[in-house]
Write a protein that holds these residues in place. Structure first.
Motif, PDB file in Angstrom:
ATOM      1  N   UNK A   1     -15.138  31.937  -4.156  1.00  0.00           N
ATOM      2  CA  UNK A   1     -15.718  33.278  -4.257  1.00  0.00           C
ATOM      3  C   UNK A   1     -15.125  34.046  -5.434  1.00  0.00           C
ATOM      4  N   UNK A   2     -15.949  34.895  -6.025  1.00  0.00           N
ATOM      5  CA  UNK A   2     -15.463  35.763  -7.090  1.00  0.00           C
ATOM      6  C   UNK A   2     -14.756  36.964  -6.464  1.00  0.00           C
ATOM      7  N   UNK A   3     -13.704  37.419  -7.114  1.00  0.00           N
ATOM      8  CA  UNK A   3     -12.901  38.532  -6.627  1.00  0.00           C
ATOM      9  C   UNK A   3     -13.126  39.742  -7.542  1.00  0.00           C
ATOM     10  N   UNK A   4     -13.405  40.897  -6.961  1.00  0.00           N
ATOM     11  CA  UNK A   4     -13.636  42.082  -7.796  1.00  0.00           C
ATOM     12  C   UNK A   4     -12.328  42.684  -8.324  1.00  0.00           C
ATOM     13  N   UNK A   5     -12.369  43.147  -9.568  1.00  0.00           N
ATOM     14  CA  UNK A   5     -11.247  43.889 -10.146  1.00  0.00           C
ATOM     15  C   UNK A   5     -11.787  45.198 -10.701  1.00  0.00           C
ATOM     16  N   UNK A   6     -11.133  46.285 -10.351  1.00  0.00           N
ATOM     17  CA  UNK A   6     -11.526  47.606 -10.829  1.00  0.00           C
ATOM     18  C   UNK A   6     -10.869  47.861 -12.172  1.00  0.00           C
ATOM     19  N   UNK A   7     -11.686  48.206 -13.169  1.00  0.00           N
ATOM     20  CA  UNK A   7     -11.199  48.445 -14.522  1.00  0.00           C
ATOM     21  C   UNK A   7     -11.685  49.809 -14.987  1.00  0.00           C
TER      22      UNK A   7
ATOM     23  N   UNK B   1      -8.478  43.479 -20.437  1.00  0.00           N
ATOM     24  CA  UNK B   1      -8.680  43.138 -19.023  1.00  0.00           C
ATOM     25  C   UNK B   1      -7.420  42.480 -18.463  1.00  0.00           C
ATOM     26  N   UNK B   2      -6.815  41.560 -19.217  1.00  0.00           N
ATOM     27  CA  UNK B   2      -5.593  40.908 -18.741  1.00  0.00           C
ATOM     28  C   UNK B   2      -4.470  41.927 -18.551  1.00  0.00           C
ATOM     29  N   UNK B   3      -4.349  42.875 -19.453  1.00  0.00           N
ATOM     30  CA  UNK B   3      -3.331  43.928 -19.310  1.00  0.00           C
ATOM     31  C   UNK B   3      -3.608  44.791 -18.085  1.00  0.00           C
ATOM     32  N   UNK B   4      -4.869  45.144 -17.891  1.00  0.00           N
ATOM     33  CA  UNK B   4      -5.236  45.970 -16.739  1.00  0.00           C
ATOM     34  C   UNK B   4      -4.963  45.240 -15.425  1.00  0.00           C
ATOM     35  N   UNK B   5      -5.294  43.971 -15.367  1.00  0.00           N
ATOM     36  CA  UNK B   5      -5.062  43.191 -14.146  1.00  0.00           C
ATOM     37  C   UNK B   5      -3.563  43.106 -13.859  1.00  0.00           C
ATOM     38  N   UNK B   6      -2.768  42.959 -14.914  1.00  0.00           N
ATOM     39  CA  UNK B   6      -1.311  42.920 -14.718  1.00  0.00           C
ATOM     40  C   UNK B   6      -0.793  44.272 -14.244  1.00  0.00           C
ATOM     41  N   UNK B   7      -1.223  45.359 -14.901  1.00  0.00           N
ATOM     42  CA  UNK B   7      -0.687  46.676 -14.537  1.00  0.00           C
ATOM     43  C   UNK B   7      -1.183  47.150 -13.168  1.00  0.00           C
TER      44      UNK B   7
ATOM     45  N   UNK C   1      -0.775  40.651 -11.562  1.00  0.00           N
ATOM     46  CA  UNK C   1      -1.126  39.264 -11.872  1.00  0.00           C
ATOM     47  C   UNK C   1      -0.823  39.021 -13.343  1.00  0.00           C
ATOM     48  N   UNK C   2      -0.033  38.011 -13.624  1.00  0.00           N
ATOM     49  CA  UNK C   2       0.409  37.754 -14.997  1.00  0.00           C
ATOM     50  C   UNK C   2      -0.761  37.339 -15.894  1.00  0.00           C
TER      51      UNK C   2
ATOM     52  N   UNK D   1      -5.907  34.868 -17.252  1.00  0.00           N
ATOM     53  CA  UNK D   1      -6.700  34.069 -18.183  1.00  0.00           C
ATOM     54  C   UNK D   1      -7.422  32.943 -17.448  1.00  0.00           C
ATOM     55  N   UNK D   2      -6.720  32.314 -16.525  1.00  0.00           N
ATOM     56  CA  UNK D   2      -7.335  31.236 -15.744  1.00  0.00           C
ATOM     57  C   UNK D   2      -8.477  31.780 -14.875  1.00  0.00           C
ATOM     58  N   UNK D   3      -8.249  32.921 -14.233  1.00  0.00           N
ATOM     59  CA  UNK D   3      -9.295  33.533 -13.406  1.00  0.00           C
ATOM     60  C   UNK D   3     -10.510  33.910 -14.246  1.00  0.00           C
TER      61      UNK D   3
END
Length: 176
Positions: A17-23, A45-51, A55-56, A61-63
């Motif tokens: 399943x895809x997981x939602x991320x709020x940006x 997006x990678x910075x936002x997901x980390x902050x 998530x590193x 990047x893999x996701x």
């Protein structure tokens, strides 16, 4: 938007399943830099997901590469509108360039996922920005569905609550 994300996250029980991320789209803008020097969407997006989620970047990047995320962009309109008290005549060209850069980055990013899956995207936009999204849809193979959110009439809400099995909701609404 938050309710939608919560619902999607709860339904993402399986690994496929895809997981939602709020940006928050407005955080993409670094006001110290010209539009051409803004961060690439993927890096932002990678910075936002980390902050936001801790998530590193390598895991993000893999996701991203595997098409496992649903991107929920909020505040797109903040990229294109002037701040309160700001002289819009001085910023109109800058904001127009920012909007074009963001949309170009987003279009390129959405077309680059290596899984072959179409990325899930939710973007909130004011009526004025919908034309920008229509333009992207017409110039790419991306497909948007538009949902207009309108103000609700309190009488209609009360009528709906009365006609459903939400007795508790109706009782709470009547009290207020």
């Amino acid at each position: 938007l938050l309710q939608c994300i919560k619902s999607l996250a709860l339904s993402a029980i399986t690994a496929e399943a895809q997981v939602p991320v709020l940006l928050n789209a407005s955080t993409w803008v670094d006001s110290r830099k010209p539009p051409a020097e803004q961060l690439a969407i993927r890096d932002w997006i990678k910075r936002q997901i980390f902050s936001q989620y801790g998530i590193t970047p390598p895991i993000s990047e893999e996701l991203i590469s595997n098409g496992q995320l649903i991107y929920c962009f909020d505040d797109f309109s903040q990229i294109t509108t002037s701040a309160e008290g700001e002289d819009y005549s001085k910023t109109a060209a800058y904001r127009s360039e920012l909007r074009e850069k963001f949309l170009a980055e987003l279009t390129g990013f959405l077309g680059r996922n290596t899984s072959g899956e179409t990325a899930g995207v939710i973007m909130t936009a004011r009526t004025e920005q919908v034309e920008d999204l229509k333009r992207i849809e017409e110039s790419t193979d991306l497909d948007f569905t538009r949902i207009d959110i309108c103000s609700l009439d309190p009488e209609e809400v009360m009528h709906w609550l009365r006609d459903t099995d939400l007795d508790l909701g109706y009782q709470l609404a009547v009290r207020h």
